[in-house]
Design an enzyme around this catalytic site. Sequence first.
Site, PDB file in Angstrom:
ATOM      1  N   GLU A 154     128.186  24.259  66.902  1.00 45.64           N
ATOM      2  CA  GLU A 154     129.326  23.943  67.763  1.00 45.64           C
ATOM      3  C   GLU A 154     130.220  22.784  67.326  1.00 45.64           C
ATOM      4  OE1 GLU A 154     128.062  23.827  71.896  1.00 45.64           O
ATOM      5  OE2 GLU A 154     127.722  25.985  71.884  1.00 45.64           O
ATOM      6  N   GLU A 265     124.349  31.793  70.362  1.00 46.64           N
ATOM      7  CA  GLU A 265     124.128  31.298  71.728  1.00 46.64           C
ATOM      8  C   GLU A 265     124.919  32.131  72.713  1.00 46.64           C
ATOM      9  OE1 GLU A 265     124.576  27.186  72.762  1.00 46.64           O
ATOM     10  OE2 GLU A 265     123.603  26.484  70.928  1.00 46.64           O
TER      11      GLU A 265
END
Length: 334
Positions: A154, A265
């Site tokens: 991320e 995710e």
Amino acid sequence: MKLAPLIATAATSATLATAIPFLGGVNTAGYDFTVYTNGSFEGPGVDPPVGQYEHFASQGVNIFRIPFAWQLMTPSVGSSIDEGFFSRYDATVQSALSASTAPYVILDLHNYARFDNAIVGQGGPENEDLASLWSQIAAKYADNDKIIFGIMNEPHDLNSVETWVGTVQVVVNAIREAGATSQYILLPGSSWSSASAFPTEAGPYLVDVTDPSGDNSLLIFDVHKYLDEDNSGTHAECVTNNVDVFQTLVDFLVANGNRQALLSESGGGNTESCEQLFGEELAFIKANSDTLVGFTVWSAGAFDTTYILTVTPNADGTDQPLWTEAVVPNLPDV
Ligand SMILES: *[C@@H]1O[C@H](CO)[C@@H](O)[C@H](O)[C@H]1NC(C)=O
């Protein structure tokens, strides 16, 4: 059943890439507790319970993602790996690898493109510091084709996405130079690895990253997507199945040379809305597995069963409703 160690064959990387099975599995968090989104870290991390690997493998799971804090692996940027932590991390990785489906394991550097609030290659650590970390890890796993290098979790609020992709290229080169030439590598984009931003933000740059091994199909794009009202993965209720987002991503990947992405995710609460909508999302991934090669649900591991997105099994060995209703029907067919 324990599988015999895989013998490396003379298969070319192109053959391996074509042969990637549909991958369905789960994150086992813990070594990333507590990495802040600014890349700072406190504490010793928590070992994920290793009994979960066979628990999930017995249901058909063939991939696990194991996050870790950069600060645990190398206490300062550019330093040698802390062998004490590495032993602890590797013991968990080996437990996952030895589960009965001979799963793939993603090594996930969970640092948001940062170390102590400074962005790699953009005022913080040098590209070579991140490359040094991955070079050392790659050397340790160079002989294991079931390892997947997840080079950064991320990235967000970058000064320049194009500059970030330059950092990614340096890391890819370092992994290959360390002798890990046959493994898949997950390439991280921007905006928290956003699957929806990918086709317009990082994707147009990341498609140009090259693999020194000669076959770009070993480079798989790493995307995340949640289903709650603000796509944050912090609410128990889901409001979308994301099929429009993933169709747009598929179209982009096909148009750019039939490339592939992995959803590392995604998840939701143990609620009726998420059981329905997350099931629809995962069914779409599975139906498009030549492009969207798989998923790892967020999250099991050291999270307890009260965590809002928990898929950690209960103490009595039963699974969470989201896992049973939305995930199990969309695991790889055995
Ligand atoms: C990172 O964020 C955490 C949580 O907000 C904060 O406590 C910490 O001081 C920040 N670290 C740096 C280096 O700014």
